[in-house]
Design a protein around this motif. Sequence first.
Motif, PDB file in Angstrom:
ATOM      1  N   ASP A   1       3.877   9.733  -9.734  1.00 28.92           N
ATOM      2  CA  ASP A   1       3.362   9.611 -11.224  1.00 28.92           C
ATOM      3  C   ASP A   1       2.607  11.278 -10.883  1.00 28.92           C
ATOM      4  O   ASP A   1       2.734  12.323 -12.525  1.00 28.92           O
ATOM      5  CB  ASP A   1       2.284   8.680 -11.063  1.00 28.92           C
ATOM      6  CG  ASP A   1       3.256   7.621 -12.103  1.00 28.92           C
ATOM      7  OD1 ASP A   1       4.723   7.985 -13.149  1.00 28.92           O
ATOM      8  OD2 ASP A   1       2.587   6.576 -12.454  1.00 28.92           O
ATOM      9  N   SER A   2       2.176  11.718 -10.135  1.00 31.87           N
ATOM     10  CA  SER A   2       1.248  13.144 -10.400  1.00 31.87           C
ATOM     11  C   SER A   2       1.680  14.017 -10.255  1.00 31.87           C
ATOM     12  O   SER A   2       1.682  15.492 -10.294  1.00 31.87           O
ATOM     13  CB  SER A   2       0.423  13.094  -8.800  1.00 31.87           C
ATOM     14  OG  SER A   2       0.573  13.485  -7.956  1.00 31.87           O
TER      15      SER A   2
ATOM     16  N   GLU B   1       3.953   5.581  -5.337  1.00 32.19           N
ATOM     17  CA  GLU B   1       4.651   5.714  -6.902  1.00 32.19           C
ATOM     18  C   GLU B   1       3.790   6.766  -7.483  1.00 32.19           C
ATOM     19  O   GLU B   1       3.844   7.639  -7.783  1.00 32.19           O
ATOM     20  CB  GLU B   1       3.840   4.121  -7.800  1.00 32.19           C
ATOM     21  CG  GLU B   1       5.221   2.930  -7.126  1.00 32.19           C
ATOM     22  CD  GLU B   1       5.079   2.025  -7.969  1.00 32.19           C
ATOM     23  OE1 GLU B   1       3.655   2.007  -7.852  1.00 32.19           O
ATOM     24  OE2 GLU B   1       5.893   1.219  -7.942  1.00 32.19           O
ATOM     25  N   ARG B   2       1.754   6.803  -6.440  1.00 30.19           N
ATOM     26  CA  ARG B   2       0.764   7.903  -7.084  1.00 30.19           C
ATOM     27  C   ARG B   2       1.648   9.463  -6.841  1.00 30.19           C
ATOM     28  O   ARG B   2       1.463   9.760  -7.505  1.00 30.19           O
ATOM     29  CB  ARG B   2       0.021   7.607  -6.575  1.00 30.19           C
ATOM     30  CG  ARG B   2      -1.060   8.200  -6.676  1.00 30.19           C
ATOM     31  CD  ARG B   2      -2.584   8.145  -5.800  1.00 30.19           C
ATOM     32  NE  ARG B   2      -1.648   8.631  -4.843  1.00 30.19           N
ATOM     33  CZ  ARG B   2      -1.834  10.725  -4.381  1.00 30.19           C
ATOM     34  NH1 ARG B   2      -2.196  11.380  -5.896  1.00 30.19           N
ATOM     35  NH2 ARG B   2      -1.859  11.098  -3.190  1.00 30.19           N
ATOM     36  N   ARG B   3       2.161   9.551  -5.640  1.00 35.46           N
ATOM     37  CA  ARG B   3       2.941  10.938  -5.573  1.00 35.46           C
ATOM     38  C   ARG B   3       4.294  11.307  -6.370  1.00 35.46           C
ATOM     39  O   ARG B   3       3.868  12.521  -6.753  1.00 35.46           O
ATOM     40  CB  ARG B   3       3.321  11.444  -3.678  1.00 35.46           C
ATOM     41  CG  ARG B   3       2.296  11.075  -2.801  1.00 35.46           C
ATOM     42  CD  ARG B   3       2.680  11.009  -1.221  1.00 35.46           C
ATOM     43  NE  ARG B   3       1.067  11.049  -0.864  1.00 35.46           N
ATOM     44  CZ  ARG B   3       1.257  10.991   0.888  1.00 35.46           C
ATOM     45  NH1 ARG B   3       2.403  11.434   1.103  1.00 35.46           N
ATOM     46  NH2 ARG B   3       0.310  10.180   1.184  1.00 35.46           N
TER      47      ARG B   3
ATOM     48  N   ALA C   1       1.488   2.042  -3.446  1.00 35.56           N
ATOM     49  CA  ALA C   1       1.054   2.587  -4.167  1.00 35.56           C
ATOM     50  C   ALA C   1       0.971   3.845  -4.018  1.00 35.56           C
ATOM     51  O   ALA C   1       0.875   4.884  -5.203  1.00 35.56           O
ATOM     52  CB  ALA C   1      -0.143   1.047  -3.977  1.00 35.56           C
ATOM     53  N   GLU C   2       1.290   3.879  -2.867  1.00 41.05           N
ATOM     54  CA  GLU C   2       0.648   5.674  -2.493  1.00 41.05           C
ATOM     55  C   GLU C   2       2.458   6.469  -2.862  1.00 41.05           C
ATOM     56  O   GLU C   2       1.543   7.776  -3.999  1.00 41.05           O
ATOM     57  CB  GLU C   2       0.665   5.773  -0.704  1.00 41.05           C
ATOM     58  CG  GLU C   2       0.667   7.236  -0.934  1.00 41.05           C
ATOM     59  CD  GLU C   2      -0.623   7.682  -1.183  1.00 41.05           C
ATOM     60  OE1 GLU C   2      -0.752   8.899  -1.164  1.00 41.05           O
ATOM     61  OE2 GLU C   2      -1.525   7.204  -1.749  1.00 41.05           O
TER      62      GLU C   2
ATOM     63  N   ARG D   1       8.826   8.539 -12.496  1.00 39.00           N
ATOM     64  CA  ARG D   1       8.773   6.767 -13.241  1.00 39.00           C
ATOM     65  C   ARG D   1       9.716   6.043 -14.430  1.00 39.00           C
ATOM     66  O   ARG D   1      10.263   6.910 -15.136  1.00 39.00           O
ATOM     67  CB  ARG D   1       7.651   7.019 -13.840  1.00 39.00           C
ATOM     68  CG  ARG D   1       6.907   5.547 -14.866  1.00 39.00           C
ATOM     69  CD  ARG D   1       5.859   5.554 -15.636  1.00 39.00           C
ATOM     70  NE  ARG D   1       4.579   5.726 -14.181  1.00 39.00           N
ATOM     71  CZ  ARG D   1       4.591   4.585 -14.143  1.00 39.00           C
ATOM     72  NH1 ARG D   1       4.622   3.326 -14.337  1.00 39.00           N
ATOM     73  NH2 ARG D   1       3.070   3.881 -13.274  1.00 39.00           N
TER      74      ARG D   1
ATOM     75  N   TRP E   1      12.697   3.843  -8.676  1.00 42.57           N
ATOM     76  CA  TRP E   1      11.512   5.082  -8.909  1.00 42.57           C
ATOM     77  C   TRP E   1      12.505   6.491  -7.346  1.00 42.57           C
ATOM     78  O   TRP E   1      12.475   7.040  -7.691  1.00 42.57           O
ATOM     79  CB  TRP E   1      10.466   4.879  -8.280  1.00 42.57           C
ATOM     80  CG  TRP E   1       9.553   4.743  -8.929  1.00 42.57           C
ATOM     81  CD1 TRP E   1       9.553   2.594  -8.989  1.00 42.57           C
ATOM     82  CD2 TRP E   1       7.753   4.165  -9.673  1.00 42.57           C
ATOM     83  NE1 TRP E   1       8.825   2.161  -9.570  1.00 42.57           N
ATOM     84  CE2 TRP E   1       7.547   3.237 -10.283  1.00 42.57           C
ATOM     85  CE3 TRP E   1       7.865   5.608  -9.670  1.00 42.57           C
ATOM     86  CZ2 TRP E   1       6.425   3.785 -10.843  1.00 42.57           C
ATOM     87  CZ3 TRP E   1       6.892   6.024  -9.747  1.00 42.57           C
ATOM     88  CH2 TRP E   1       5.849   5.227 -10.757  1.00 42.57           C
TER      89      TRP E   1
ATOM     90  N   GLN F   1       1.127  -1.516   0.508  1.00 46.14           N
ATOM     91  CA  GLN F   1       0.070   0.108   0.471  1.00 46.14           C
ATOM     92  C   GLN F   1       0.543   1.002   0.365  1.00 46.14           C
ATOM     93  O   GLN F   1       0.921   2.196  -0.682  1.00 46.14           O
ATOM     94  CB  GLN F   1      -0.669  -0.372   1.133  1.00 46.14           C
ATOM     95  CG  GLN F   1      -1.864  -0.898   1.324  1.00 46.14           C
ATOM     96  CD  GLN F   1      -2.771  -1.194   2.332  1.00 46.14           C
ATOM     97  OE1 GLN F   1      -3.121  -0.144   2.988  1.00 46.14           O
ATOM     98  NE2 GLN F   1      -2.943  -2.314   2.701  1.00 46.14           N
TER      99      GLN F   1
END
Length: 243
Positions: free
Chosen positions: A22-23, A18-20, A15-16, A75, A61, A12
Amino acid sequence: MSFEYTPPKYAQLIAELERRIDSGEYLPGSLLPSEHQLMAEFGMARPTVVKALGVLRDQGWIVTHQGKGRFVRGRPAIPTGQQIRTGRELLDRKEVQVSSRLLAAEETEAPNRIASYLGLKSKSSVLLRRSLIEHDGEPTEISSAWLPVEVAQGTALAESEELKQGLRRYVESAAGASLDHIIEHVTARNPTKEECGLLGVKGSAALLVVYAVACDATGKPWVVVESVLPGDRHELEDAYPIR
């Protein structure tokens, strides 16, 4: 039949983060929050945070600069032939560096599948090392290594002490050969009675079983590593370039 799947805590966190990245919330070149900051924000233990950061580093990453901290790279591109695979991780994992309990280090009769993978006759004797792996106090994996008896006898592989180095190093030293490649097999099945007790799952649960057969350059198999994973606590992911 529907069910709710909750990924392990470290997954989890991966994933979080990676999201930050990517965004754009965490820009390339910026300093990543420290372990203590992440522990406080997500309410996770240090080993969980360290495991997640290790995966992000290995996948490209983030990058670590000694004495300065961890920095965002962005990424990653998918590197040809350099992605760390499940079998490679199993061979290189150090027993002393994971939360595990050694269940067995003993000579036993090889199951038919293991004998076939190792190129042995049915009911041949093998050396079995088996451990129960935990994350955040929860059993998540049964890891087993199967080797021909003549390879393991008289080495640390046959002793009931946790291995201080990765399995690969011990096998190569004992065999006098270099491991060149891994052949992986993935299956699904229901647990045995023993696995139900160790993993805390019901007899109807689905297990993922990964077999990694490590061979030398001639194709001779030297060790089989088996990873038994509760299907509701894991998912297998791979990425590779299209040629």
